[in-house]
Design a protein around this motif. Structure first.
Motif, PDB file in Angstrom:
ATOM      1  N   LYS A   1      19.876   5.666 -16.379  1.00 52.22           N
ATOM      2  CA  LYS A   1      19.381   4.841 -15.277  1.00 52.22           C
ATOM      3  C   LYS A   1      18.059   5.384 -14.741  1.00 52.22           C
ATOM      4  N   LEU A   2      17.976   6.713 -14.614  1.00 54.55           N
ATOM      5  CA  LEU A   2      16.752   7.334 -14.102  1.00 54.55           C
ATOM      6  C   LEU A   2      15.581   7.175 -15.068  1.00 54.55           C
ATOM      7  N   THR A   3      15.840   7.372 -16.348  1.00 49.76           N
ATOM      8  CA  THR A   3      14.753   7.337 -17.326  1.00 49.76           C
ATOM      9  C   THR A   3      14.239   5.919 -17.570  1.00 49.76           C
ATOM     10  N   MET A   4      15.039   4.920 -17.238  1.00 46.23           N
ATOM     11  CA  MET A   4      14.595   3.542 -17.434  1.00 46.23           C
ATOM     12  C   MET A   4      13.654   3.071 -16.321  1.00 46.23           C
ATOM     13  N   GLN A   5      13.576   3.836 -15.240  1.00 46.67           N
ATOM     14  CA  GLN A   5      12.720   3.454 -14.123  1.00 46.67           C
ATOM     15  C   GLN A   5      11.281   3.924 -14.357  1.00 46.67           C
ATOM     16  N   ASP A   6      10.342   3.176 -13.828  1.00 48.36           N
ATOM     17  CA  ASP A   6       8.929   3.541 -13.913  1.00 48.36           C
ATOM     18  C   ASP A   6       8.620   4.561 -12.819  1.00 48.36           C
ATOM     19  N   LYS A   7       8.221   5.780 -13.241  1.00 51.07           N
ATOM     20  CA  LYS A   7       7.968   6.839 -12.279  1.00 51.07           C
ATOM     21  C   LYS A   7       6.846   6.494 -11.305  1.00 51.07           C
ATOM     22  N   ARG A   8       5.941   5.614 -11.725  1.00 49.86           N
ATOM     23  CA  ARG A   8       4.850   5.218 -10.828  1.00 49.86           C
ATOM     24  C   ARG A   8       5.388   4.466  -9.620  1.00 49.86           C
ATOM     25  N   ASN A   9       6.494   3.752  -9.819  1.00 48.60           N
ATOM     26  CA  ASN A   9       7.109   3.036  -8.701  1.00 48.60           C
ATOM     27  C   ASN A   9       7.660   4.011  -7.671  1.00 48.60           C
ATOM     28  N   TYR A  10       8.204   5.151  -8.146  1.00 48.39           N
ATOM     29  CA  TYR A  10       8.699   6.163  -7.227  1.00 48.39           C
ATOM     30  C   TYR A  10       7.579   6.641  -6.310  1.00 48.39           C
ATOM     31  N   GLU A  11       6.446   6.955  -6.925  1.00 48.05           N
ATOM     32  CA  GLU A  11       5.329   7.503  -6.162  1.00 48.05           C
ATOM     33  C   GLU A  11       4.810   6.493  -5.145  1.00 48.05           C
ATOM     34  N   ARG A  12       4.705   5.256  -5.556  1.00 53.45           N
ATOM     35  CA  ARG A  12       4.223   4.219  -4.634  1.00 53.45           C
ATOM     36  C   ARG A  12       5.178   4.053  -3.461  1.00 53.45           C
ATOM     37  N   PHE A  13       6.466   4.048  -3.751  1.00 54.37           N
ATOM     38  CA  PHE A  13       7.451   3.863  -2.684  1.00 54.37           C
ATOM     39  C   PHE A  13       7.432   5.044  -1.711  1.00 54.37           C
ATOM     40  N   LYS A  14       7.306   6.262  -2.232  1.00 56.18           N
ATOM     41  CA  LYS A  14       7.250   7.440  -1.360  1.00 56.18           C
ATOM     42  C   LYS A  14       6.019   7.393  -0.464  1.00 56.18           C
ATOM     43  N   GLU A  15       4.885   7.023  -1.038  1.00 56.02           N
ATOM     44  CA  GLU A  15       3.656   6.966  -0.257  1.00 56.02           C
ATOM     45  C   GLU A  15       3.724   5.894   0.829  1.00 56.02           C
ATOM     46  N   GLN A  16       4.464   4.816   0.554  1.00 60.75           N
ATOM     47  CA  GLN A  16       4.630   3.765   1.550  1.00 60.75           C
ATOM     48  C   GLN A  16       5.648   4.134   2.620  1.00 60.75           C
ATOM     49  N   THR A  17       6.553   5.034   2.280  1.00 58.01           N
ATOM     50  CA  THR A  17       7.679   5.361   3.166  1.00 58.01           C
ATOM     51  C   THR A  17       7.412   6.568   4.049  1.00 58.01           C
ATOM     52  N   PHE A  18       6.723   7.567   3.509  1.00 57.49           N
ATOM     53  CA  PHE A  18       6.534   8.823   4.222  1.00 57.49           C
ATOM     54  C   PHE A  18       5.065   9.048   4.571  1.00 57.49           C
TER      55      PHE A  18
ATOM     56  N   GLU B   1       1.937  11.895   5.584  1.00 57.54           N
ATOM     57  CA  GLU B   1       1.443  13.069   4.850  1.00 57.54           C
ATOM     58  C   GLU B   1       2.320  14.293   5.086  1.00 57.54           C
ATOM     59  N   ALA B   2       2.715  14.517   6.345  1.00 52.99           N
ATOM     60  CA  ALA B   2       3.560  15.679   6.661  1.00 52.99           C
ATOM     61  C   ALA B   2       4.916  15.561   5.983  1.00 52.99           C
ATOM     62  N   GLU B   3       5.459  14.345   5.966  1.00 55.34           N
ATOM     63  CA  GLU B   3       6.761  14.129   5.342  1.00 55.34           C
ATOM     64  C   GLU B   3       6.689  14.291   3.828  1.00 55.34           C
ATOM     65  N   LEU B   4       5.572  13.889   3.241  1.00 53.70           N
ATOM     66  CA  LEU B   4       5.400  14.070   1.797  1.00 53.70           C
ATOM     67  C   LEU B   4       5.358  15.548   1.436  1.00 53.70           C
ATOM     68  N   HIS B   5       4.777  16.342   2.342  1.00 53.97           N
ATOM     69  CA  HIS B   5       4.763  17.797   2.125  1.00 53.97           C
ATOM     70  C   HIS B   5       6.186  18.342   2.143  1.00 53.97           C
ATOM     71  N   LEU B   6       6.992  17.868   3.088  1.00 52.99           N
ATOM     72  CA  LEU B   6       8.387  18.296   3.164  1.00 52.99           C
ATOM     73  C   LEU B   6       9.163  17.813   1.940  1.00 52.99           C
ATOM     74  N   TRP B   7       8.826  16.630   1.466  1.00 54.48           N
ATOM     75  CA  TRP B   7       9.469  16.099   0.263  1.00 54.48           C
ATOM     76  C   TRP B   7       9.304  17.064  -0.906  1.00 54.48           C
ATOM     77  N   GLY B   8       8.117  17.651  -1.000  1.00 55.90           N
ATOM     78  CA  GLY B   8       7.852  18.580  -2.090  1.00 55.90           C
ATOM     79  C   GLY B   8       8.707  19.833  -2.031  1.00 55.90           C
ATOM     80  N   LYS B   9       9.274  20.126  -0.869  1.00 59.07           N
ATOM     81  CA  LYS B   9      10.110  21.315  -0.705  1.00 59.07           C
ATOM     82  C   LYS B   9      11.582  21.040  -0.994  1.00 59.07           C
TER      83      LYS B   9
END
Length: 258
Positions: free
Chosen positions: A123-140, A142-150
Motif C-alpha cells: 500500500k505504501l509503495t503504490m503511493q506517489d511520494k510527491r503527494n506526501y510532500e505536498r500534503f505535509k507542506e500544505q498541512t504543517f 515551517e516549525a512543524e515541518l522541522h518537528l516532523w523531521g525528528k
C-alpha cells in the motif's frame, strides 16, 4: 608461462570462470600443455586484471569485451554512461534498503504478522511520494515541518526510532491479547512513551496533538505516508493514555507523586 591453476590462485578467480572467459572469447589462453591444460602469459595476466577492474566498476562482460577489442571505443562516453548507471543503481538500492528496514520494523510493530506487513508495504509503495510532500507542506508550517523531521521513522536504524516501534508493538500485542488498558503492563508502556515524548518533544504539545488527530484518521495517515496502524490499536492506545493522565492528575490532587 602461467598454468591455469596458478593464474586462478593469483587472481582469486575459479578455473571454471577462466574456462568460461575463453568460451566467450574474452580471455583466450596463449597456449596449452601436452595434456591440454591452458597456459597464460604475463600479458594475459595483465588483461585479466583489467577485466577484473572493469567488473569492479559494474561493467557487463559483453561491455568489457568491447572495451578491450574495439579501438574506437569512446572511453569518456562509456565511463559517463557507467557512472550514470551506478548512481541510479545506488538510488535504487537505497530505496530497497529503506523498504527492508520498514519491513523489519513492521514485523516488530505487528508482532510477526508478516502478511499484514506485506500488505501495508504494498500500500505504501503504490503511493506517489510527491503527494506526501505536498500534503505535509500544505498541512504543517515551517516549525512543524522541522518537528516532523525528528519523528521516529519505520526505515530508520537509530535507537530512538527502534524503541518507539518496540513500544507500539507491545501496545499492539496487548490489544490483540485483550489485556486491559488499565493493567500495569500497558501502563508501564504508556509511561515510557510519555517519558520519551517529554525528552524528545518538550513544549510541543500542540504539534503532537495535531499529529495524533491526523494519525487516528486512516485517510490523513495515508496522505502523510505513515505506516498503517489499526484504528482499534490507536483507540486502545488513547484509552490507555487517558487512564494514565487521570491517574497522574488524581495523584497530584491527593498530594502524591505524579
Amino acid at each position: 608461462m602461467i598454468h591455469i591453476k596458478e593464474l586462478a590462485e593469483q587472481t582469486n578467480i575459479t578455473v571454471r570462470t577462466l574456462r568460461y572467459y575463453e568460451q566467450i572469447e574474452l580471455l583466450i589462453s596463449s597456449s596449452k600443455t601436452v595434456g591440454g591444460h591452458r597456459l597464460y602469459t604475463e600479458e594475459d595476466l595483465q588483461k585479466l586484471q583489467e577485466i577484473q577492474f572493469y567488473k569492479s566498476l559494474g561493467y557487463s562482460l559483453s561491455d568489457i569485451k568491447m572495451m578491450l577489442t574495439d579501438s574506437e571505443w569512446n572511453w569518456t562516453a562509456g565511463l559517463v554512461k557507467q557512472l550514470t548507471y551506478i548512481t541510479n543503481e545506488r538510488s535504487r538500492l537505497k530505496e530497497m534498503e529503506q523498504l527492508l528496514r520498514t519491513a523489519i520494523s513492521g514485523l516488530a510493530l505487528e508482532k510477526g504478522n508478516q502478511e499484514q506487513v506485506i500488505q501495508n508495504l504494498i500500500k505504501l509503495t503504490m503511493q506517489d511520494k510527491r503527494n506526501y510532500e505536498r500534503f505535509k507542506e500544505q498541512t504543517f508550517n515551517e516549525a512543524e515541518l522541522h518537528l516532523w523531521g525528528k519523528l521516529p521513522k519505520m526505515n530508520a536504524d537509530n535507537p530512538e526510532s527502534m524503541e518507539w516501534i518496540g513500544l507500539i508493538g507491545m501496545i499492539t500485542k496487548y490489544h490483540r491479547t485483550q489485556v486491559s488498558p488499565s493493567s500495569d503492563s500497558v501502563q508501564n508502556v504508556i509511561r515510557r512513551m510519555l517519558e520519551k515524548q517529554k525528552d524528545e518533544y518538550q513544549g510541543e504539545d500542540a504539534f503532537l496533538d495535531k499529529l495524533w488527530e491526523m494519525r487516528k484518521s486512516p485517510t490523513e495517515s495515508e496522505q502523510l505516508g505513515l505506516y498503517p496502524i489499526d484504528v482499534e490499536v490507536l483507540e486502545y492506545m488513547e484509552q490507555a493514555y487517558n487512564i494514565s493522565m487521570k491517574s497522574q492528575q488524581s495523584s497530584i490532587d491527593t498530594g502524591g507523586d505524579a
